[in-house]
Design a protein around this motif. Structure first.
Motif: not given
Length: 330
Positions: A28-40, A42-47
């Motif tokens: 989700k976070i590295l390929v699809r760019g989804e960050f619902d698991e880490y909304p707040d 910013q460092n986990m918004h990987c794409t």
């Protein structure tokens, strides 16, 4: 409290669940760019972070001194042409001269892609370890193995990428080729200025020594008068390199982006699970250790169990008292 496991079957089931959850989070976070698991976070918004890193890499390449040499205009080209002279017709541009300048420029920027690769994989490693630790937070026995497997996996991916980058850079040194039509288009636009430039430098001795060229701005030309015998070839070489260098930089950025996106996708979809399983199932792996609890967790579980037992007994005592009160009232 995490469920206490009493068999290898339970341990294996829990282990596979952790792997599945971690893999899905990474996808989700590295390929699809989804960050619902880490909304707040910013460092986990990987794409988004990767795009920022790519943009910075591209800017650094284009702003590097090799992309805009500070030497006097045409002097690099003149010196190379003088050093690569051969017995032959005077108006032929030697390929050796072009490759000499190209190789010098590529060598000047060769460390930038390698540094960028290392930075990207260091960031990805941080994300992978963070996700794995999050999903195994209740199983400290696994975390050391997970961390080691994560480090090993990223080290392998980084080594592959660095080898690939070194090969790509070497390709740029050895061959001057492109099928991109922008090269001829840009070169032709730049060469339109050649006649006016030659006339200005060679015939207008009393004119100001500053001339404005499209693509270069204002340039000093007084130092070029004594090189009239090679000036036309030097101008041609300069324009060829200017047009081709744009292609080289774009090619490096595009290839780097495609390579890393493919590598990160392979990391999540193919490499991750296999590396973790190999680490945990190998000698000294952590599956059996999942049956053990840390002293802190075991002590906490024991205290809670005692509290539950005490509360159960207290409930029974209170129930009996209430029964007696009810009987007395009746």
């Amino acid at each position: 409290m995490p469920q206490k496991m009493s068999s290898l079957t339970e341990a294996m089931t829990t282990f596979m669940q952790i792997i599945g959850l971690a893999k899905e989070s990474l996808r989700k976070i590295l390929v699809r760019g989804e960050f619902d698991e880490y909304p707040d976070e910013q460092n986990m918004h990987c794409t988004a972070r990767l795009v920022e890193m790519f943009n910075q890499f591209s800017d650094e390449l284009h702003k590097h001194a090799e992309s805009d040499p500070a030497e006097k205009f045409l002097m690099e080209e003149i010196m190379v042409l003088e050093g690569t002279k051969v017995i032959g017709l005077p108006n032929f541009l030697p390929r050796t001269a072009f490759l000499t300048i190209l190789q010098k420029r590529v060598k000047g920027i060769s460390s930038i892609p390698t540094i960028f690769i290392e930075e990207v994989w260091s960031y990805v490693e941080e994300i992978v370890i963070s996700v794995m630790m999050h999903h195994s937070e209740h199983y400290y026995q696994l975390q050391l193995s997970f961390r080691r497997a994560g480090h090993n996996l990223i080290a392998k991916m980084k080594e592959r990428s660095i080898n690939w980058v070194m090969e790509i850079v070497e390709m740029q040194k050895q061959t001057d080729y492109t099928c991109n039509p922008e090269y001829l288009s840009d070169w032709n636009k730049l060469m339109v200025q050649q006649d006016a430039f030659m006339k200005y430098v060679l015939t207008n001795v009393d004119c100001p020594s500053i001339i404005k060229l499209e693509g270069f701005g204002e340039i000093e030309v007084s130092h070029l008068e004594k090189y009239s015998h090679v000036l036309q070839l030097a101008f041609d070489l300069k324009m060829r390199m200017t047009a081709y260098w744009k292609i080289v930089l774009k090619r490096l950025v595009d290839c780097m982006a495609l390579h890393l996106l493919l590598s990160i996708g392979n990391l999540v979809n193919k490499e991750f699970e296999a590396e973790i399983v190999n680490e945990l199932m190998g000698p000294g792996g952590g599956i059996e250790r999942m049956l053990e609890e840390s002293p802190a967790v075991a002590s906490k579980r024991q205290k809670i169990s005692k509290s539950i037992e005490l509360l159960r007994k207290s409930k029974e005592v209170v129930a009996k008292i209430m029964d007696k009160i009810g009987t007395y009232n009746d």
